[in-house]
Enzyme design. Structure first.
Site, short mmCIF file in Angstrom:
data_model
loop_
_atom_site.label_atom_id
_atom_site.label_comp_id
_atom_site.label_asym_id
_atom_site.label_seq_id
_atom_site.Cartn_x
_atom_site.Cartn_y
_atom_site.Cartn_z
N GLU A 125 1.13 -10.34 -23.17
CA GLU A 125 2.03 -10.45 -22.02
C GLU A 125 2.67 -11.83 -21.93
OE1 GLU A 125 0.63 -8.03 -18.53
OE2 GLU A 125 -1.20 -9.14 -18.93
N ARG B 2 -8.32 -1.91 -17.57
CA ARG B 2 -8.01 -3.34 -17.62
C ARG B 2 -8.92 -4.06 -16.63
NH1 ARG B 2 -2.01 -5.06 -16.23
NH2 ARG B 2 -2.56 -4.48 -14.11
N CYS C 136 2.28 -0.70 -22.71
CA CYS C 136 1.96 -0.06 -21.44
C CYS C 136 2.82 -0.58 -20.29
CB CYS C 136 0.48 -0.20 -21.11
SG CYS C 136 -0.07 -1.91 -20.96
N ARG D 241 10.11 -11.04 -12.34
CA ARG D 241 10.34 -9.59 -12.41
C ARG D 241 10.57 -8.95 -11.05
NH1 ARG D 241 4.22 -7.77 -14.30
NH2 ARG D 241 4.42 -5.88 -13.09
N ASN E 221 6.26 -5.71 -19.11
CA ASN E 221 6.83 -6.20 -17.85
C ASN E 221 6.66 -7.71 -17.77
OD1 ASN E 221 6.92 -3.48 -17.34
ND2 ASN E 221 5.14 -3.49 -16.00
N ASP E 222 5.44 -8.16 -18.00
CA ASP E 222 5.20 -9.60 -17.93
C ASP E 222 5.80 -10.30 -19.14
OD1 ASP E 222 3.95 -10.39 -15.54
OD2 ASP E 222 2.19 -9.22 -16.12
N ARG F 271 -5.10 0.31 -13.90
CA ARG F 271 -5.00 -0.98 -13.19
C ARG F 271 -6.13 -1.05 -12.17
NH1 ARG F 271 0.97 0.17 -13.66
NH2 ARG F 271 1.89 -1.66 -14.66
N HIS G 64 0.82 -1.22 0.00
CA HIS G 64 0.00 0.00 0.00
C HIS G 64 0.85 1.25 0.00
CE1 HIS G 64 -3.70 -2.20 1.74
NE2 HIS G 64 -3.70 -2.15 0.43
C1 PEP Z 1 2.87 -5.47 -17.80
O1 PEP Z 1 2.91 -6.65 -17.46
O2 PEP Z 1 3.72 -4.93 -18.53
C2 PEP Z 1 1.77 -4.61 -17.36
C3 PEP Z 1 1.63 -3.41 -17.84
O3 PEP Z 1 0.96 -5.11 -16.38
P1 PEP Z 1 1.37 -5.19 -14.83
O4 PEP Z 1 2.68 -4.50 -14.67
O5 PEP Z 1 0.26 -4.54 -14.09
O6 PEP Z 1 1.44 -6.65 -14.62
MG MG Z 2 1.11 -7.56 -16.58
#
Ligand code: PEP
Ligand code: MG
Length: 759
Positions: free
Chosen positions: A607, A509, A678, A641, A630-631, A473, A366
């Protein structure tokens, strides 16, 4: 042998001083291997020498005094070659170096193994014997195994200041130390450490029979009230920073203190015959124990909230000084704690707060979510940080990379000061930049969107010139509650986002929980959560949650019609078909309820590697694609990650990642569908340049990075970015690509924007 090893490791782990640990190790190894000598030499990178740190069998007086350079002796040879050396006549070896101080001349057999931690040479461990004999394979394997264990202990001791303590004396001032954590909120902060520790020690409270149960109940009630007021006040201090909806988090705390929850249980424990302090400890510790046992990091963190509350109540009962005043904090405060809580955040006046550092917790805590919304650079999970030593120490926090430097040297400080000033200057230039499009010198426009979670993020990003939301998100508002928000509640929250950006688009999302994000009231415990029940997999299994959410989104968009819906973690076309079916159903239901809303555009997040290979099949089902880099990076490279141990392998510029990104955009465009990115890569100025060159239609990023990306895009031509892309796509190493990009952008005059060299 395994048994001996386990025993030694156990014994070593129970010792806190490194020198003691080394003494135990050499004694036990000599005993276990029945040799005459066992010694540990540690490598000092400053003097580039191996120092004898512990021995059993050589002269005790030599410890800490005798040292060898890298080119000296058999120890130096083991270190240089980074492999074991096992010989039966050491004095006959050409590299043998006689050290009279140690009294080692009579020993003929020599077995030395390097001590290596994460590729870094920490030292050399040696066993010696008088007789001439070769140590056997089993003995060599044992010492190698022992040395691998010892390496971790030494590295930990080094990181926690047992070797490399935080320099305090003026002569040591130049010694800076770097500690790794995880990025919690972007930005850099320079200032002085203020260590915040709990006002009372709950764990040490003993059980006691009360003289009067009524008095104890009254005492508890009073303390509970005081703690409630304190939380309200701390929350109130953030009121100017956060929106009322986000203050809901503090309501969750207040609810925990409610007479029907924790409060009632403590009272029951008092009635059973414990005094108020003991009853409080009893109940809080039970809760904490329960949460700490959970595998899920996020749920484990709830233990912190409860502990924090319990400690606050106890402090009131013990009459401890809990109030702090503005004067207690230096003008540039770096708030450091073993475990930061949102309430602690409220204790520092915001104009004095430069950065946050927490030893425990992750980017989903948080406090990290609030820090991102407030724009306070934050490092989380700095597990090796000797945080208690940071009071009054100069600190630099790099929230982009999750790094902290104590006592930064002049050069480092200047580098970071320059970045800080550049960020301030950019913030001031925003007036000018705000209404300027992200357009290259040769006229290519690329919309820059923002990633949001809280409404505060959204409002802050409007000041920064965001042209819409590329990723909202939705799990973030869910995480701020202690139950699923109702359809009405969701509708209100979503409406704010949609209104704030209207007429620009807001891409929402659907709930993406699982993996490292979970809800206290919807625990998911799995051995392998990133490969488990997460994202769309959860919501398709719970259509009731999905339908409520999608209807709330649609209703919220009435009259605005700027909503887009995006599906996370898609790995199969059937998931898209099923989700679309539910979305159409939700639309019909919404219309039937009398709302006038258009069917929103629907998109899929890319992803998962499987999705990369099915772009044509996926894209023809939906209106747009957005890459969650990211994923995608995590799954393509098989690198967690969030795991600092493999952080070096998590390479955003890995050629495989870039090739996948190129393939996605090319194949989406072949079907004339727009595609954006994103993930964090889009907000990385170097990443943004490459993504624009690949042809991505828009980029979505955190609000802090948006002005930087915009200013780089406005300073280059698309043609130049394409040349750069063509060049890096021929390279075979992610690190080389990252440093090439760094160099090229520095040469083009953007050094201050991209910051110090990449990891
Ligand atoms: C990602 O995976 O790049 C993404 C934008 O989603 P999150 O970081 O919320 O998993
Ligand atoms: Mg993701």
């Amino acid at each position: 042998m395994l048994d001996i090893l386990r025993r030694i490791v156990q014994e070593v782990s129970s010792v806190t001083e490194l020198s003691e640990a080394l003494k135990v190790v050499v004694a036990r190894i000599r005993e276990a291997m029945r040799t005459e000598v066992c010694s540990v030499y540690l490598y000092d990178p400053e003097t580039k020498r191996y120092v004898l740190m512990a021995t059993e069998g050589l002269k005790e007086e030599a410890v800490g005094k005798v040292s060898l350079s890298s080119s000296q002796g058999l120890v130096g040879l083991v270190g240089t070659r980074e492999e074991p050396l096992n010989i039966d006549n050491a004095p006959a070896h050409p590299r043998f170096q006689f050290l009279p101080e140690t009294g080692e001349d009579p020993f003929l057999s020599f077995l030395g193994v390097p001590i290596i931690h994460h590729k870094r040479l920490m030292g050399v461990m040696v066993v010696q014997q008088r007789d001439s004999r070769q140590f056997d394979e089993g003995e060599e394997a044992f010492l190698v195994t022992m040395s691998a264990q010892l390496a971790g202990v030494i590295a930990h001791a080094e990181a926690t200041g047992n070797i490399l303590h935080i320099p305090k004396t003026p002569s040591e001032q130049k010694k800076s130390a770097r500690f790794n954590g995880a990025p919690g909120a972007p930005g850099v902060g320079l200032g002085v450490g203020v260590v915040i520790s709990p006002a009372a020690d709950l764990a040490s409270v003993v059980d006691r029979e009360p003289e009067s149960i009524t008095d104890e109940l009254a005492r508890f009630d009073q303390a509970l009230d005081a703690a409630r007021n304190e939380i309200r006040k701390l929350g109130g201090q953030l009121e100017g920073e956060l929106r009322p909806e986000e203050m809901a988090l503090f309501d969750v705390y207040l609810n925990m203190l409610d007479d029907n929850a924790l409060g009632a249980e403590v009272k029951a424990a008092i009635q059973r015959g414990n005094w108020a302090q003991g009853a409080l400890r009893e109940v809080v510790m039970e809760y904490v124990g329960h949460f700490q046992m959970m595998e899920d990091v996020y749920l484990r963190e709830r233990a912190t909230d409860i502990m924090d509350l319990g400690t606050r109540i106890l402090a009131h009962m013990q009459g401890a000084e809990v109030e702090t005043s503005e004067d207690d904090y230096p003008d540039a405060t770096i708030l450091v704690s073993e475990e930061l809580t949102p309430a602690m955040l409220g204790e520092v006046p915001t104009h004095k707060l430069r950065a946050l550092v927490s030893v425990k917790g992750s980017s989903n805590s948080h406090v990290a979510i609030l820090a991102r919304a407030m724009g306070v650079p934050t490092v989380m999970g700095a597990v090796d940080l000797p945080y208690a030593q940071l009071e009054g120490i100069d600190i630099v926090v790099d929230g982009y990379r999750g790094l902290l430097y104590s006592n930064p040297n002049e050069e480092l400080r200047e580098q970071y000061q320059a970045i800080y000033e550049e960020e301030q200057a950019l913030a001031e230039d925003l007036e000018g930049l705000l209404h300027q499009p992200a357009e290259t010198l040769d006229g290519h426009r690329i919309p820059l969107l923002v990633n949001t979670g809280l409404i505060t993020d959204a409002l802050r990003s409007l000041d920064r010139g965001a042209e819409g939301v590329g990723l909202y998100r939705t799990e973030v508002p869910f995480m701020m509650k202690d139950r699923f928000p109702s359809e009405n509640e969701q509708q209100k929250i979503y409406r704010e986002q949609l209104e704030a950006f209207s007429p620009n688009q807001v891409t929402m999302r659907t709930l993406d929980v699982g993996g490292d994000k979970s809800l206290t009231y919807f625990p998911i415990n799995e051995a392998n959560p990133f490969l488990g029940w997460r994202g769309i997999r959860v919501t398709l299994d719970h259509p009731e949650i999905f339908l409520v959410q999608v209807r709330a989104m649609m209703k919220a968009s009435e009259g605005l019609n700027n909503l887009r819906i995006m599906l996370p973690m898609i790995s199969n076309v059937s998931e898209v078909d099923e989700a679309l079916h539910l979305i159409y159903r939700a639309h019909v239901e919404t219309l039937e309820e009398g709302f006038h809303v258009e069917m929103p555009q629907v998109g899929v997040m890319i992803e998962v590697p499987a999705a990369v290979y099915q772009i044509p099949d996926l894209v023809q089902r939906v209106d747009f694609l957005s890459v969650g880099s990211n994923d995608l990076t995590q799954y393509l490279l098989a690198v967690d990650r969030n795991n600092p141990r493999v952080a070096d392998l998590y390479q955003a510029f890995h050629p495989a990642v870039l090739m996948a990104l190129k393939k996605i955009v090319d194949e989406a465009h072949a079907e004339q569908k727009p595609v954006s990115v994103c993930g964090e890569l889009a907000g990385n100025p170097m990443g943004a340049v490459l993504l624009m060159a690949m042809g991505y239609d828009s980029l979505s990023m955190n609000a802090t990075n948006l002005p930087k990306v915009k200013s780089i895009i406005r300073g280059i031509s698309k043609e130049w970015s394409e040349q750069l892309l063509a060049e890096v796509l021929t390279m075979e190493s992610g690190q080389v690509i990252a440093s090439t990009m760094q160099l090229m952008l520095e040469k083009a005059g953007f050094g201050r924007i991209i910051g110090p060299s990449v990891r």
